[in-house]
Design a protein around this motif. Structure first.
Motif, mmCIF file in Angstrom:
data_model
loop_
_atom_site.group_PDB
_atom_site.id
_atom_site.type_symbol
_atom_site.label_atom_id
_atom_site.label_comp_id
_atom_site.label_asym_id
_atom_site.label_seq_id
_atom_site.Cartn_x
_atom_site.Cartn_y
_atom_site.Cartn_z
ATOM 1 N N HIS A 177 -2.900 -4.080 5.418
ATOM 2 C CA HIS A 177 -3.830 -3.407 4.514
ATOM 3 C C HIS A 177 -5.054 -2.904 5.279
ATOM 4 O O HIS A 177 -5.596 -3.599 6.147
ATOM 5 C CB HIS A 177 -4.258 -4.359 3.396
ATOM 6 N N TYR B 165 -10.289 4.559 -7.569
ATOM 7 C CA TYR B 165 -9.237 3.550 -7.451
ATOM 8 C C TYR B 165 -9.161 2.740 -8.747
ATOM 9 O O TYR B 165 -10.107 2.691 -9.525
ATOM 10 C CB TYR B 165 -9.523 2.603 -6.280
ATOM 11 N N ASP B 166 -8.014 2.089 -8.934
ATOM 12 C CA ASP B 166 -7.884 1.171 -10.053
ATOM 13 C C ASP B 166 -8.575 -0.157 -9.734
ATOM 14 O O ASP B 166 -9.296 -0.713 -10.566
ATOM 15 C CB ASP B 166 -6.407 0.909 -10.370
ATOM 16 N N THR C 162 1.476 -3.781 -7.811
ATOM 17 C CA THR C 162 2.066 -2.587 -7.218
ATOM 18 C C THR C 162 1.865 -1.337 -8.060
ATOM 19 O O THR C 162 1.964 -0.216 -7.552
ATOM 20 C CB THR C 162 3.576 -2.811 -6.986
ATOM 21 N N GLU C 163 1.580 -1.512 -9.349
ATOM 22 C CA GLU C 163 1.401 -0.339 -10.215
ATOM 23 C C GLU C 163 -0.027 0.202 -10.168
ATOM 24 O O GLU C 163 -0.316 1.248 -10.754
ATOM 25 C CB GLU C 163 1.765 -0.690 -11.670
ATOM 26 N N PHE C 164 -0.920 -0.501 -9.460
ATOM 27 C CA PHE C 164 -2.307 -0.067 -9.382
ATOM 28 C C PHE C 164 -2.606 0.587 -8.040
ATOM 29 O O PHE C 164 -2.023 0.231 -7.010
ATOM 30 C CB PHE C 164 -3.254 -1.254 -9.583
ATOM 31 N N ARG C 165 -3.546 1.509 -8.071
ATOM 32 C CA ARG C 165 -4.030 2.130 -6.837
ATOM 33 C C ARG C 165 -5.179 1.263 -6.309
ATOM 34 O O ARG C 165 -6.214 1.140 -6.953
ATOM 35 C CB ARG C 165 -4.515 3.556 -7.105
#
Length: 256
Positions: free
Chosen positions: A67, A107-108, A138-141
């Protein structure tokens, strides 16, 4: 021949086994037993070390790979100032602006990994917890992970606002105690911006390996709270941290 004298029964043994608190320590004359005194001094030394030992940013960023990370500082120029001036630990330094301005916005979720009052906790637990969270989000930015030194919880509001994130999660070293010196906490804030109150945050605390919350359970709780915060568009006293909802799939509940 007389029967041997039976050993004294320790009436506190069962209670000590159920808690990390120092109870039923006994005495030696007018003082505590030597072992109890030495154990207390050792725990106190570990707590002091946790507060004063600097965060190894390079090692932490290596542990957070693959990351992307950004390193920032608060307005507190050193550890001594940080401990005396909590207000400076809540604000980014002027040098942090170019780092954050260069990052894409919107971003989320933004993660801020902050040393807080226990760099031991962050060094030990932050990277495993972040990795566990990423598999559940995984569904979030997610924004590049911000590693912050000399930081308090509210620093995340400044970071989240600059990154234009919907939610900021601050992973921070909690105040060390005489039972655990490396406990990690997570503070979640929806719509982060400077001036947010503590009542507008949700907290997950006591993440550590000595009988505390595990990485998987903490990540489950955080993922559930993030999803609930997005649905309700709030965090804090209006959002109930309901573990039954995680286990049973119940609907998100709002506290009235």
């Amino acid at each position: 021949m007389a029967d041997p004298v039976s050993p004294a029964i320790d009436a506190w043994a069962a209670m000590r086994a159920a808690t990390s608190a120092r109870i039923g320590l006994g005495r030696s004359g007018d003082a505590m037993p030597l072992n109890a005194v030495l154990e207390f001094q050792h725990a106190h030394a570990k707590a002091r070390d946790a507060v004063h030992t600097p965060l190894d940013v390079d090692a932490l960023e290596e542990a957070l790979k693959p990351h992307e990370t950004i390193h920032v500082e608060s307005s507190a120029p050193d550890r001594a100032t940080y401990l005396r001036r909590p207000d400076l630990g809540r604000r980014l330094s002027d040098q942090a602006s170019p780092e954050l301005d260069a990052v894409e916005k919107g971003y989320d979720v933004a993660f801020v990994v902050a040393d807080g009052l226990s760099a031991f906790a962050v060094q030990t637990h932050a990277a495993p917890l972040v990795h566990a969270c990423m598999t559940r989000m995984t569904e979030f930015r997610v924004a590049p992970i911000v590693v912050a030194r000399q930081a308090r919880v509210a620093l995340g509001d400044d970071v989240g606002e600059r990154l234009q994130a919907k939610i900021v999660a601050v992973l921070i070293g909690e105040r060390p105690g005489l039972s655990v010196a490396e406990s990690l906490g997570v503070y979640l804030t929806y719509d982060p911006r400077r001036g947010r109150r503590d009542s507008e945050r949700n907290c997950i605390s006591n993440i550590h390996r000595l009988g505390g919350l595990s990485y998987d359970l903490a990540a489950d709780k955080l993922a559930w709270l993030v999803n609930a915060a997005v649905k309700l568009q709030l965090t804090g006293v209006g959002l109930k941290d309901d573990m039954a909802a995680i286990a049973g799939g119940e609907a998100v509940k709002e506290i009235g």
